[in-house]
Design a protein around this motif. Structure first.
Motif, PDB file in Angstrom:
ATOM      1  N   GLY A  91     -11.181  18.276  -1.157  1.00 37.49           N
ATOM      2  CA  GLY A  91     -10.888  18.164  -2.562  1.00 37.49           C
ATOM      3  C   GLY A  91     -12.087  18.137  -3.458  1.00 37.49           C
ATOM      4  N   THR A  92     -12.078  17.287  -4.433  1.00 40.35           N
ATOM      5  CA  THR A  92     -13.110  17.368  -5.444  1.00 40.35           C
ATOM      6  C   THR A  92     -13.553  15.988  -5.877  1.00 40.35           C
ATOM      7  N   LEU A 113     -11.815  13.005 -13.970  1.00 37.86           N
ATOM      8  CA  LEU A 113     -11.316  14.385 -13.879  1.00 37.86           C
ATOM      9  C   LEU A 113      -9.891  14.479 -14.426  1.00 37.86           C
ATOM     10  N   VAL A 338      -1.809  22.238 -13.166  1.00 34.67           N
ATOM     11  CA  VAL A 338      -1.832  22.053 -11.717  1.00 34.67           C
ATOM     12  C   VAL A 338      -2.957  21.090 -11.298  1.00 34.67           C
ATOM     13  N   SER A 339      -4.053  21.132 -12.045  1.00 31.43           N
ATOM     14  CA  SER A 339      -5.226  20.379 -11.610  1.00 31.43           C
ATOM     15  C   SER A 339      -5.059  18.852 -11.624  1.00 31.43           C
ATOM     16  N   ARG A 342      -2.628  17.739  -8.979  1.00 30.73           N
ATOM     17  CA  ARG A 342      -3.107  17.691  -7.597  1.00 30.73           C
ATOM     18  C   ARG A 342      -4.058  16.523  -7.365  1.00 30.73           C
ATOM     19  N   THR A 343      -4.875  16.193  -8.371  1.00 23.80           N
ATOM     20  CA  THR A 343      -5.743  15.029  -8.198  1.00 23.80           C
ATOM     21  C   THR A 343      -4.900  13.757  -8.121  1.00 23.80           C
ATOM     22  N   LEU A 345      -1.870  13.602  -7.097  1.00 22.96           N
ATOM     23  CA  LEU A 345      -1.233  13.662  -5.775  1.00 22.96           C
ATOM     24  C   LEU A 345      -2.190  13.157  -4.700  1.00 22.96           C
ATOM     25  N   ALA A 346      -3.435  13.653  -4.743  1.00 21.36           N
ATOM     26  CA  ALA A 346      -4.400  13.236  -3.724  1.00 21.36           C
ATOM     27  C   ALA A 346      -4.634  11.728  -3.801  1.00 21.36           C
ATOM     28  N   TYR A 349      -1.691  10.066  -2.348  1.00 24.98           N
ATOM     29  CA  TYR A 349      -1.657  10.291  -0.905  1.00 24.98           C
ATOM     30  C   TYR A 349      -2.611   9.346  -0.183  1.00 24.98           C
ATOM     31  N   PRO A 367       3.551  19.051  -6.337  1.00 19.12           N
ATOM     32  CA  PRO A 367       3.523  17.589  -6.478  1.00 19.12           C
ATOM     33  C   PRO A 367       4.450  17.176  -7.608  1.00 19.12           C
TER      34      PRO A 367
ATOM     35  N   VAL B  45      -6.925  27.073  -8.946  1.00 21.10           N
ATOM     36  CA  VAL B  45      -6.701  25.885  -9.749  1.00 21.10           C
ATOM     37  C   VAL B  45      -8.020  25.469 -10.357  1.00 21.10           C
ATOM     38  N   HIS B  51      -8.427  20.461  -4.518  1.00 19.65           N
ATOM     39  CA  HIS B  51      -8.190  19.019  -4.509  1.00 19.65           C
ATOM     40  C   HIS B  51      -7.676  18.513  -3.167  1.00 19.65           C
ATOM     41  N   GLY B  52      -7.946  19.227  -2.101  1.00 26.13           N
ATOM     42  CA  GLY B  52      -7.464  18.788  -0.790  1.00 26.13           C
ATOM     43  C   GLY B  52      -5.968  18.995  -0.630  1.00 26.13           C
ATOM     44  N   ILE B  56      -3.115  18.091   2.530  1.00 31.38           N
ATOM     45  CA  ILE B  56      -2.035  17.125   2.277  1.00 31.38           C
ATOM     46  C   ILE B  56      -0.684  17.783   2.554  1.00 31.38           C
TER      47      ILE B  56
END
Lengths: 507, 294
Positions: A91-92, A113, A338-339, A342-343, A345-346, A349, A367, B45, B51-52, B56
């Motif tokens: 990821g980031t 972020l 989306v960005s 997803r962060t 979501l991560a 998670y 997500p 994205v 973002h992994g 996941i």
């Protein structure tokens, strides 16, 4: 991405190859990668949003600041690329900073972020709505329709509809296609070039608003009046290059990972730099930086410079500019959604946020909770800013600059720390894993602090303030402090992440 | 006999597995497909790339795969195939061709507020493009199937009087025969055929009965022939009685290209109102036998 689990007789082997890098993504060459880079930057949108506020800070030195602003972005991106190569799947900012610095700083990196993307979402939606009304006004020839966007009772609901639509599209997992991206990018570039050429021909014919001869001085960053103005200008220009680094981190998506990402990144930046120079010179030559009428220094124009200038410069073809900005900001609105999702979501998670944020829709493979949360946060941020600030677009862009400096800076230093043991093994390693991200990160964090301090002044940005504190400071710091609050709450409620149970710090 | 199950980790996916298991019986093999949207570079994205997400989602799919296999009844062999595809419907067709599946099975969508069943977007796309028979359950119809222990009790073929008549009867008969199940052949007549003239309607019903009975006789099939009439298709369907565990077979529209499905308007209406799972067979589809021996 394909894998099979064996039949029920041997159910033990359900570990899939999905997590490996065998994703069948399809590959792109240099041209494709450049298109992706330009579409992530969305130059028509970034220019209309950031050109005015930057002129307000640095005046005619706009071209210089645009060039200088790229430097920290480049340095940080080099570090990003190293992190991306070392931990491709993790990821980031959130995961990288967690692995380098541990959970607390990692958490704030992720929050930075998310905050930056939430803020840019609300700004994108607002810009899209402005140009939506402007486009209708141009189509119908009824100028009053364009003014509807100033009516909050109309503006806020329409903007919320735009955000909701983007949220829905991204929840359904719909994605932009190759043809769409190529078309959008080509259209933007053509319209921007048209705008600049038309502006210069007005200057030539003596029909410009305030013909201002180009001076070499415009390219001298040292000519900016104060360090404050310089810092503010740089933090805004980080925003206009935001998205460029995506080309640099493309590896297995390219036809030849050894050459394509580097060439694409170089070409993208040359192209973008050319557009930015061309447009900023055109705008200042045509309109000057005076603060009356069409002048680029007029605060009324600075919120959205093309909305004001496209008409006088392009005549009836200004409608193309509206269309270019509307389409590029609407497309970015959808892809940017989306960005943060997803962060979030991560973070859900890895239990840095409550479990439910880690939910994935089984039908759309998106997500679900995280997307809706991101959309709701962007909507809330927009409504609050719109109600509190005299010029919401301006203040959100300034706050966004702050937020990008923060999380980029944190991630860049994370890179330095992560590679601290291997950084001195080779000259290349030293330059890319240590020096570049260190210098870039320090520059960005200095910009962050300087801009944060200056933004406390009630005169900063558009001049809105709350109890004597500048609106930009309240927005930027408010969001970061809220993050600290949520982080402490999470630490108390589910300490697993903070004890390193879900995501380990690299020792 | 292989079935391809279009699986989603929710009630709909569970229905699909139940329906496929019932159609297939003990000797069936289920390929449970989880399709994911394909990531292309053009859906990059930004900011922050992936973002992994892919790792996941990979773990999530593993979790779903385990749950899916747990839903398969004892004795039925099954495996899970996860695949990233450009479009879910197209992806299911591709996987079905690879595995040599004879039927693609989908679960139903929750009933709408108005009590009308509508196929989801994937089902709709499949019903317009699949080269294989497609079986669709609805929550109610799968519940009825479960009432009789997840086994099929009777096959009903819906036919018209046109060219496709024989091939649908054949398909349905093949399914019924292999499991030793009773077959019913039904033709629906809506009174619009006879306008306001009751005599014209009567003669249309007689004509239909003759045609269908003739076809059944020519094929040397033992089946009950039934003509259901009503003021419209919905009313005609309401005339029919159903057993628990019954499945319906319907042919695809004459608009379909050969060997492709195309859901006709009558079939669409049936899909919305039938209380039993529905199998749509492509026009001129030959190697059928949509259900195998228990």
């Amino acid at each position: 991405m394909s894998r099979e689990t064996p039949t029920r007789t041997s159910p033990a082997q359900t570990d899939s190859g999905l997590g490996e890098k065998g994703l069948s993504k399809g590959t792109v060459g240099v041209l494709g990668a450049v298109v992706i880079g330009v579409s992530c930057i969305a130059p028509a949108y970034t220019l209309t949003a950031a050109l005015g506020p930057t002129v307000a800070e640095v005046g005619t030195q706009l071209p210089a600041i645009f060039i200088v602003g790229f430097l920290p972005m480049l340095l940080v991106a080099l570090g990003y690329r190293e992190l991306n190569n070392a931990m491709p799947d993790s990821g980031t900012s959130f995961t990288w900073a967690t692995r380098a610095f541990g959970p607390w700083i990692g958490w704030m990196g992720g929050w930075g972020l998310i905050a930056a993307t939430i803020i840019v979402l609300s700004n994108l939606a607002a810009v899209a709505v402005d140009f939506f009304f402007l486009l209708i006004a141009q189509l119908t020839g009824n100028a009053e329709i364009a003014a509807l966007t100033k009516n909050l009772w109309i503006n806020i609901p329409v903007t919320l509809i735009f955000i909701a639509a983007a949220c829905w599209i991204s929840y359904r997992g719909m994605q932009t296609t190759k043809a769409f991206q190529y078309g959008l990018v080509a259209f933007q570039l053509i319209v921007l070039a048209w705008f600049a050429i038309a502006a210069f021909s007005h200057v030539n014919n003596g029909t410009a608003f305030d013909p201002t001869p180009i001076k070499l001085d415009w390219f001298n960053p040292m000519a900016v009046e104060s360090f404050s103005a310089f810092a503010a200008g740089v933090s805004l220009s980080i925003f206009i290059f935001w998205g460029w680094d995506v080309t640099l981190t493309m590896n297995e998506e390219t036809k030849n990972p050894a050459t394509v990402p580097g060439r694409a990144a170089t070409l993208t930046i040359l192209l973008i730099m050319a557009i930015y120079m061309f447009i900023s010179l055109a705008v200042i030559s045509y309109a000057g930086v005076g603060n009356t009428g069409l002048g680029a220094g007029n605060p009324d124009n600075q919120e959205s410079i093309f909305a004001v200038l496209a008409g006088p410069i392009m005549g009836q073809f200004a409608i193309l500019m509206s269309l270019a900005i509307l389409s590029s900001s609407a497309a970015s609105l959808q892809s940017t959604m989306v960005s943060p999702a997803r962060t979030i979501l991560a973070m859900g998670y890895y239990k840095a946020l409550p479990d439910r944020f880690g939910k994935i829709s089984p039908r759309f493979m998106s997500p679900s909770v995280a997307t809706i949360t991101a959309g709701a946060a962007a909507a809330a941020f927009y409504v609050i800013t719109r109600l509190l600030s005299e010029s919401a677009l301006w203040d959100t862009i300034a706050a966004l600059g702050l937020m990008i400096c923060f999380y980029y800076g944190v991630t860049a230093l994370g890179c330095v720390w992560y590679f601290r043991r291997e950084a001195f093994d080779s000259v290349r390693g030293f330059l890319l894993k240590f020096l570049a991200p260190l210098v870039g990160g320090v520059i960005l964090l200095v910009m962050f602090m300087s801009t944060a301090r200056d933004s406390m002044s009630p005169d900063y940005g558009s001049g809105s303030n709350i109890a004597g504190l500048g609106m930009v400071f309240v927005l930027g710091m408010g969001v970061l402090l809220m993050g600290v609050g949520v982080m402490i709450y999470m630490r108390l409620r589910s300490p697993g992440f903070f004890k390193g149970e879900t995501l380990k710090r690299m020792k | 006999m292989r079935y391809l199950v279009g699986y989603t980790a929710d009630a709909r996916g569970a229905e699909a597995i139940a329906l496929a298991s019932a159609l297939g019986g003990a000797k069936a093999h289920l390929d449970i497909a989880i399709v994911l949207p394909e990531d292309t570079p053009f859906s990059a994205v930004y900011p922050g790339s992936d973002h992994g997400y892919s790792s996941i989602i990979a773990n999530k799919v593993d979790e779903w795969a385990k749950k899916a296999l747990a839903l398969v009844p004892e004795g039925v062999s099954a495996r899970v195939i996860a695949r990233a595809v450009p479009s879910p419907a197209q992806g299911l067709i591709t996987v079905a061709k690879e595995t040599g599946a004879q039927v693609i099975v989908l679960g139903g969508r929750k009933r709408h507020m108005a009590g009308i069943f509508a196929p989801g977007s994937v089902a709709s796309a499949l019903l317009h493009s699949s080269p294989l028979p497609v079986a669709l359950g609805t929550p109610g119809s799968v519940a009825a199937l479960e009432k009789c222990g997840g086994k099929i009790s009777r096959v009903t073929a819906f036919v018209g009087t046109g060219a496709g008549l024989k091939s649908v009867v054949e398909a349905a008969a093949a399914s019924a025969l292999t499991q030793g199940l009773p077959l019913r052949v039904v033709s629906l007549v809506s009174q619009t055929h006879g306008a306001e003239d009751p005599k014209a309607l009567e003669s249309w019903i007689d004509f239909s009965r003759t045609r269908v009975s003739q076809a059944v006789a020519e094929l040397e099939i033992d089946a009950e022939v039934l003509i259901a009439s009503g003021s419209n298709i919905d009313d005609a369907i309401a005339e029919l009685s159903w057993k628990d565990g019954e499945v319906a077979v319907v042919g695809s529209s004459r608009l379909a290209r050969k060997k492709r499905l195309f859901m006709g308007s009558t079939a669409q209406r049936m899909l919305r109102t039938l209380p039993v799972p529905l199998i749509v067979v492509p026009r001129n589809y030959k190697h059928y036998s949509v259900a195998s021996q228990h």
